[in-house]
Design an enzyme around this catalytic site. Structure first.
Site, short mmCIF file in Angstrom:
data_model
loop_
_atom_site.label_atom_id
_atom_site.label_comp_id
_atom_site.label_asym_id
_atom_site.label_seq_id
_atom_site.Cartn_x
_atom_site.Cartn_y
_atom_site.Cartn_z
N TRP A 15 3.93 -1.08 -9.02
CA TRP A 15 4.40 -1.75 -9.85
C TRP A 15 4.25 -3.43 -9.92
CZ3 TRP A 15 8.42 -5.36 -5.90
CH2 TRP A 15 7.41 -6.01 -4.64
N GLU A 72 7.12 -2.57 3.21
CA GLU A 72 6.40 -1.09 3.74
C GLU A 72 6.07 -0.74 5.12
OE1 GLU A 72 3.18 -0.80 1.18
OE2 GLU A 72 4.06 0.05 -0.95
N LYS A 120 6.45 -6.05 5.90
CA LYS A 120 4.66 -6.62 5.44
C LYS A 120 4.57 -7.96 4.27
CE LYS A 120 1.48 -3.90 3.14
NZ LYS A 120 1.13 -2.45 3.29
N GLN A 121 6.14 -7.74 3.51
CA GLN A 121 5.73 -8.43 2.31
C GLN A 121 6.99 -9.19 2.26
OE1 GLN A 121 4.02 -4.62 1.00
NE2 GLN A 121 4.39 -6.06 -1.01
C1 BGC Z 1 1.83 -3.29 -0.83
C2 BGC Z 1 2.25 -3.01 -2.32
C3 BGC Z 1 1.57 -3.05 -3.49
C4 BGC Z 1 0.17 -1.96 -2.88
C5 BGC Z 1 -1.02 -1.81 -4.51
C6 BGC Z 1 0.61 -2.14 -1.01
O1 BGC Z 1 -0.36 -2.54 0.26
O2 BGC Z 1 2.55 -3.27 0.13
O3 BGC Z 1 3.55 -3.57 -2.62
O4 BGC Z 1 2.09 -1.83 -4.49
O5 BGC Z 1 -0.42 -2.85 -2.15
O6 BGC Z 1 -0.96 -3.63 -3.84
#
Ligand code: BGC
Length: 786
Positions: A355, A497, A611-612
């Site tokens: 994404w 995540e 996490k984000q």
């Molecule tokens: C993140 C995702 C992201 C992926 C690739 C993961 O660590 O949580 O949101 O899409 O990395 O960058």
């Protein structure tokens, strides 16, 4: 260690330098100094070899699956940069002898990498060494390098072995079947290899020219061939003070390239073409090729120059660094491919597309280079059948885009990841199964593209179909709750995540709702104003039947609302009920994800830790659906619980902080986001560049401080400069026009660079302005009247 040049007017924010050699930090510079052009990505491994180095050369989109149980990845092509340099019989190696001076610089103006060393060998003999390298922006198959060695103490025997090394692997996986090796005319080498599963032939070709004090040497080098390797060794005696130069130009062509993909068994023709191509380039010579590359970059910067006048010159450098890497990572030449989460800079994430592309990278191209944005949204059309298959395989309808995408649009997320600290076994990676918001994100990218470009042809041929198929996926994905009399979306992972198997993740539910309501709106519009397109899609997709389903179901999707007192929106059904712990130590961590050394993924689900950015992303994508107060309340609730363990997090927080007038916080987050790769953390980039974070730097600057947004076809500008900035000036593409926006303290100027016929209407701090040639407005006024 790292120097950001830019303290004088001439060098203002263009050059990043490594000022000392330290073999512990090879990965950092290999990544940030990577060179490329969207077709080729060449990691900046040094010419001489060191343990721990990662020599990578990737070709965009040329995926291969090493074994059935593995996911597909971008194979590491043959290396053509490595040189074995011997000085008086002893290998040149910076961990031996003495380094008197060392400097390696990447100059963003023309993407050239240059290394200057004054080195003394173990016998006390000194040498001046210069290395230059480029990957051509003018010719996407081409790269070139120049090595110059001058003995400073006494005459020296210099030998350089150079060639093509096909012994490369991806962390041990050898993706190629060996092909042919040839030496032509004692200076041109060719090595071919074919990927084991996808059957793509790679043709690597290189040519050499050797000079002494500027005079071309004709002495023949000694050729040699090993398994998967062909090389030439030049050996000569150089007088003291006399410079020896080796120029090498190299190219990669593949049978997967646009020009070759339909030519079946064109094996010999491909090799011949590559050889002729490279001979012609070699004839031009290094200086001419370097100059052509420089001109191509000049053209880019003339169009794309963004100026940031800040108290910290780093900000200007950071935005250019981001633009440089955005260009490198994006295959603007071919819509069958898209951007990998690590671009073409490393093996991390195997070249897969996430994404990250729609939400973090596409905006840059929408507003800067819409032709390239078109390629990115076309990639999702190219992979639509794969997404349809994913939906079918999982018992759904429509199209379910993969969490990790590669050549076909089928799911490519690996199943097993790093060690689980509790069980000692590998962690199961659930994202490929249940991080489903990607499907709505893709649809959002399509719509965003349409709003910013007005590209009706794309919508008619590709865009509507994507929006309808993704909405149909959601209609089949919803689960009816008898108790609540609502549709729920259970067992998902949202953007955060650290929360697996949650229900009603607000981001996912709202985006699914947006996707379905957008499909309803598009269908109605087609019925009314584009009946031909409607009839075509009706016959293919039974639009009228789907419309009813979307209407019936979307009304009943559960959308978590802000609490009436606190305004907090629950991130999912359980987040707010989880335990709150002291996260201080993890928030002050040196390396991201340090919490995973103490907690397993299952345990993380039990605490309020993110996490984000999760809900916050929603506030920017669907900005008019939420009040400013709700945005601010949620920013302040969730941010302290967020570890920013994904590089996507900081830029989103920065943008949203700008929206809610927390400019100091916004700048602080911008500064951190800008340092994810470019900063002084010497290991953050080992696996490759953080593509989304790179896109996020531009977003935080232009969409955050510049306040650029589009909402349903109208362009909004709500600029707010942070204290440290005096001026921000940037180009902007909007619906076929080009604008230049300049924000200074208290003033906004929008200039129209193209002379389109239509008047453009802009919303500046909520007020409507009609742009003919230029608007100059007092920002304080505009902000007050908001
Ligand atoms: C993140 C995702 C992201 C992926 C690739 C993961 O660590 O949580 O949101 O899409 O990395 O960058």
């Amino acid at each position: 260690m790292i120097e950001y040049k830019g303290l004088n007017a001439l060098d203002d924010g263009w050059v990043i330098a490594e000022t000392e050699f330290d073999a512990r930090f090879l990965g950092k510079f290999e990544t940030i100094f990577c060179q490329g052009n969207g077709y080729l990505g060449l990691r900046a491994a040094t010419e001489e070899s060191y343990p721990g180095e990662k020599r990578n050369l990737f070709v965009a989109g040329a995926f291969n699956r090493f074994a059935n149980q593995e996911v597909t990845e971008l194979p590491n092509a043959a290396d053509m940069v490595q040189l074995e340099i011997r000085l008086n019989g002893k290998p040149f190696h910076l961990e031996k002898g003495k380094i008197h001076s060392y400097r390696r610089e990447l100059d963003l103006r023309q993407g050239e990498l240059r290394r200057d060393i004054l080195w003394e060998d173990e016998h006390g003999d000194q040498f001046k060494m210069t290395f230059r390298r480029f990957v051509s922006l003018q010719d996407r198959h081409l790269m070139g390098m120049r090595v110059q060695i001058t003995p400073l103490s006494k005459a020296a025997v210099i030998s350089i072995c150079s060639g093509i090394n096909g012994q490369m692997t991806n962390s041990g996986a050898q993706h190629f079947i060996e092909g042919e090796r040839r030496v032509f005319d004692k200076e041109l080498l060719q090595l071919t290899a074919t990927t084991t599963e996808s059957n793509i032939e790679f043709v690597h070709t290189c040519a050499h020219q050797m000079y002494e004090g500027g005079v071309r040497l004709t002495t023949a080098p000694a050729p040699s061939m090993d398994r998967r390797r062909v090389s030439l060794t030049y050996k000569l005696k150089a007088e003291v003070g006399k410079c020896i130069t080796l120029d090498k130009v190299a190219s990669v062509h593949t049978s997967h390239d646009k020009e070759w993909r339909d030519r079946g068994a064109a094996h010999q023709a491909l090799q011949d073409t590559a050889r002729e191509y490279l001979s012609k380039k070699a004839e031009k010579g290094f200086d001419v090729l370097v100059n052509e590359n420089e001109q191509a970059w000049k053209g880019i910067w003339a169009k794309a120059n963004i100026e940031i006048k800040s108290n910290d010159v780093f900000d200007q450098l950071a935005i250019r660094f981001a633009q440089y890497h955005l260009l490198l990572m994006t295959p603007a030449h071919d819509s069958r491919f898209s951007v990998g989460a690590k671009g073409l800079t490393g093996e991390g994430y195997k070249g897969h597309v996430f994404w990250d592309t729609e939400i973090f990278i596409l905006p840059y191209f929408l507003y800067m280079e819409p032709q390239t944005a078109r390629k990115l949204v076309k990639y999702r059309y190219h992979t639509l059948n794969g997404a349809r298959k994913n939906a079918r395989d999982k018992g759904y309808r429509g199209a379910m885009y993969p969490w990790e995408s590669a050549a076909t649009g089928e799911e490519e997320t690996p199943e097993w990841g790093p060690v689980d600290v509790v069980t000692g076994t590998p962690t199961y990676i659930w994202t490929g199964k249940i991080e489903q918001h990607i499907t709505a994100d893709v649809a959002y990218g399509v719509w965003h593209y349409y709003q910013a470009t007005g590209d009706q042809e794309y919508m008619d041929r590709c865009g509507y179909e994507i929006i309808f198929e993704t909405a149909t996926f959601w209609a089949s994905r919803l689960e009816w709750s008898d108790k609540e009399q609502k549709y729920h979306i259970c067992d998902v992972i949202g953007p955060d995540e650290y929360k697996e198997h949650v229900s009603n993740n607000a981001f996912t539910n709202y985006m699914a709702y947006w996707n379905m309501t957008k499909a309803i709106e598009c269908t109605r519009k087609l019925m009314q104003v584009q009946n031909d397109i409607y009839l075509t899609l009706e016959s293919q997709l039974d639009l009228s039947g789907r419309l009813k389903e979307w209407e019936d179901k979307s009304k009943l999707i559960y959308l978590p609302q802000p609490d009436v007192h606190s305004l907090i929106i629950p991130q999912d059904d359980t987040y707010l009920k989880r335990q709150v712990i002291d996260l201080e130590r993890y928030r002050n961590q040196e390396q991201v994800a340090s919490i995973l050394a103490d907690y397993s993924m299952t345990q993380l689900s039990e605490i309020q830790v993110s996490k984000q950015a999760d809900i916050l992303v929603l506030f920017y994508l669907l900005e008019d659906w939420f009040s400013k107060e709700t945005k601010a309340a949620n920013w302040h609730y969730y941010e302290p619980k967020t570890l920013h363990d994904s590089s996507l997090s900081l830029s989103t927080h920065s943008m949203l902080a700008s929206d809610v007038n927390e400019l100091e916080l916004a700048y602080d987050m911008f500064a951190k986001a800008a340092r994810v790769d470019l900063g002084t953390n010497m290991h953050s980039s080992d696996e490759g560049i953080h593509s989304a974070s790179i896109g996020g730097i531009w977003k935080a600057a232009i969409m955050g401080f510049g306040g650029v947004r589009s909402w349903e076809g109208s362009l909004r500008l709500n600029p707010k400069l942070p204290e440290a900035w005096q001026r921000l000036s940037f180009p902007l593409a909007w619906q076929g026009e080009r604008l230049q926006v300049t924000v200074t303290r208290g003033k906004l100027e929008v200039e129209r660079l193209t002379s389109g016929l239509a008047e453009l209407t802009l919303l500046i701090h909520g007020q409507e302005y009609v742009l003919k040639d230029r608007i100059v407005t007092d920002l304080k006024e505009a902000e007050r009247s908001e």
